[in-house]
Design a protein around this motif. Structure first.
Motif, PDB file in Angstrom:
ATOM      1  N   ASP A  69       0.825  -1.211   0.000  1.00  0.00           N
ATOM      2  CA  ASP A  69       0.000   0.000   0.000  1.00  0.00           C
ATOM      3  C   ASP A  69       0.862   1.265   0.000  1.00  0.00           C
ATOM      4  N   ARG A  73       0.630   4.333  -2.448  1.00  0.00           N
ATOM      5  CA  ARG A  73       0.693   5.763  -2.096  1.00  0.00           C
ATOM      6  C   ARG A  73       1.609   6.503  -3.063  1.00  0.00           C
ATOM      7  N   VAL A  85      -1.248   4.193   6.927  1.00  0.00           N
ATOM      8  CA  VAL A  85      -1.369   3.235   5.825  1.00  0.00           C
ATOM      9  C   VAL A  85      -1.016   1.818   6.270  1.00  0.00           C
ATOM     10  N   ARG A 109     -10.952  -2.429   2.869  1.00  0.00           N
ATOM     11  CA  ARG A 109     -10.025  -1.383   2.415  1.00  0.00           C
ATOM     12  C   ARG A 109     -10.777  -0.118   1.991  1.00  0.00           C
ATOM     13  N   TYR A 113     -10.198   3.341   4.125  1.00  0.00           N
ATOM     14  CA  TYR A 113      -9.572   4.441   3.396  1.00  0.00           C
ATOM     15  C   TYR A 113     -10.535   5.619   3.213  1.00  0.00           C
ATOM     16  N   LEU A 118      -9.773   9.404   1.589  1.00  0.00           N
ATOM     17  CA  LEU A 118      -9.369   9.138   0.217  1.00  0.00           C
ATOM     18  C   LEU A 118     -10.582   8.999  -0.695  1.00  0.00           C
ATOM     19  N   ILE A 123      -8.599   4.953  -4.043  1.00  0.00           N
ATOM     20  CA  ILE A 123      -8.578   3.653  -3.372  1.00  0.00           C
ATOM     21  C   ILE A 123      -8.520   2.530  -4.402  1.00  0.00           C
TER      22      ILE A 123
END
Length: 319
Positions: A69, A73, A85, A109, A113, A118, A123
């Motif tokens: 992840d 990013r 994260v 997730r 997120y 986000l 995502i």
């Protein structure tokens, strides 16, 4: 735009409700199929140093997989710090392993997120890059092992060792094509419905292949540490590659029964059944159940922190 937001809000609410209903059901289905007395007896036969080594390898494996992840990013350019994260990715990976990709890899997730702010499109790109990292790594490891003739399949299997070598060559070809596309493709961006798909650069693709391959290798290393000295690590890794794809095909959470069946079928001539079963039970306890327990507690903490942030944001808005 407002209609789209309302639809997304309703979908997110339905997803949240389904998540809180589905997780306890799936969690129970995982736990009820385990013979806890057998787990206790198998683990009691191991030295604490062996279990500690297996747990250490597991920690390294989860840390590496969670770092996928961080690649996401870098790929998307979002600015969530690593301290947010990594715990989130760890929780998703543990739930993914035990309760299927739809729960851990996708639903959880998106939920966590979005609570950190986000966008759905971001995502999706993080998730897509993580999946690519995992399966490109799989293609590299499995392809290399299969091409080298590992594992040796028992006589009578339809696919045969030649067929396995051909599959290995195909997997390596897929990995090479992806790597070359990331480095030399002239067209690098496509639109699929409302999502934009962009190829990463060749450096990021190389890092994906290395990290993905190391992640799979560490998983097999846990089983290796729980078997007697002299165990054949490359063969164990190759058998894990077959059992993993079999688990994906059957859609059984945590591959319950699938992993054990594949290992016992392909390795029954190399290890005693009791020895191999003890290693697999230890593997499930250390690599699946222990992280799931920690991830459940971590998830509750993440939900609490998200609720606190939401309360603080509402207070600032009303003020």
């Amino acid at each position: 735009m407002n209609k789209h937001r309302k639809r997304w809000r309703r979908a997110r609410q339905a997803l949240t409700l389904a998540f809180f209903i589905l997780v306890p059901v799936l969690l129970f289905s995982v736990l009820k199929n385990l013979d806890w007395q057998e787990v206790h007896q198998a683990l009691a036969a191991y030295r604490w140093s062996t279990l500690a080594l297996a747990a250490g390898v597991t920690l390294g494996s989860f840390a590496l997989f969670s770092s996928f992840d961080l690649l996401g990013r870098h790929y998307t350019g979002h600015h969530l710090p690593a301290r947010q994260v990594l715990p989130l990715a760890f929780v998703c990976y543990a739930f993914n392993l035990n309760l299927s990709a739809w729960v851990g890899g996708i639903a959880l997730r998106y939920r966590l997120y979005t609570r950190l702010g986000l966008k759905v499109s971001t995502i999706t790109r993080v998730l897509s890059l993580g999946l690519l990292t995992n399966w490109v790594g799989y293609c590299v490891v499995a392809g290399s092992l299969f091409v080298c003739g590992l594992p040796r399949l028992p006589a009578g299997m339809e696919i045969g060792n030649t067929g396995l070598r051909l599959i290995g060559a195909l997997l390596l070809l897929v990995a090479v094509i992806y790597w070359l596309a990331c480095g030399f493709a002239t067209r690098r961006t496509w639109r699929l419905r409302q999502h934009q798909i962009s190829l990463p650069g060749i450096r990021l693709a190389t890092l994906q292949m290395l990290m993905g391959a190391c992640s799979w290798s560490l998983m097999a290393l846990v089983v290796f540490t729980l078997l007697p000295k002299g165990a054949d690590y490359p063969t164990l890794l190759a058998v894990l590659m077959i059992s993993s794809i079999a688990g994906v095909i059957t859609h059984i959470p945590a591959g319950l029964g699938v992993l054990e069946t594949v290992f016992l079928s392909l390795l029954h001539g190399s290890y005693g059944k009791g020895t191999l079963l003890a290693a697999l039970i230890g593997y499930r306890a250390i690599y699946f159940l222990l992280p799931l327990l920690i991830a459940t507690l971590t998830y509750l903490v993440l939900e609490h922190l998200a609720s606190q942030r939401s309360t603080g944001d509402r207070s600032q808005t009303s003020g």
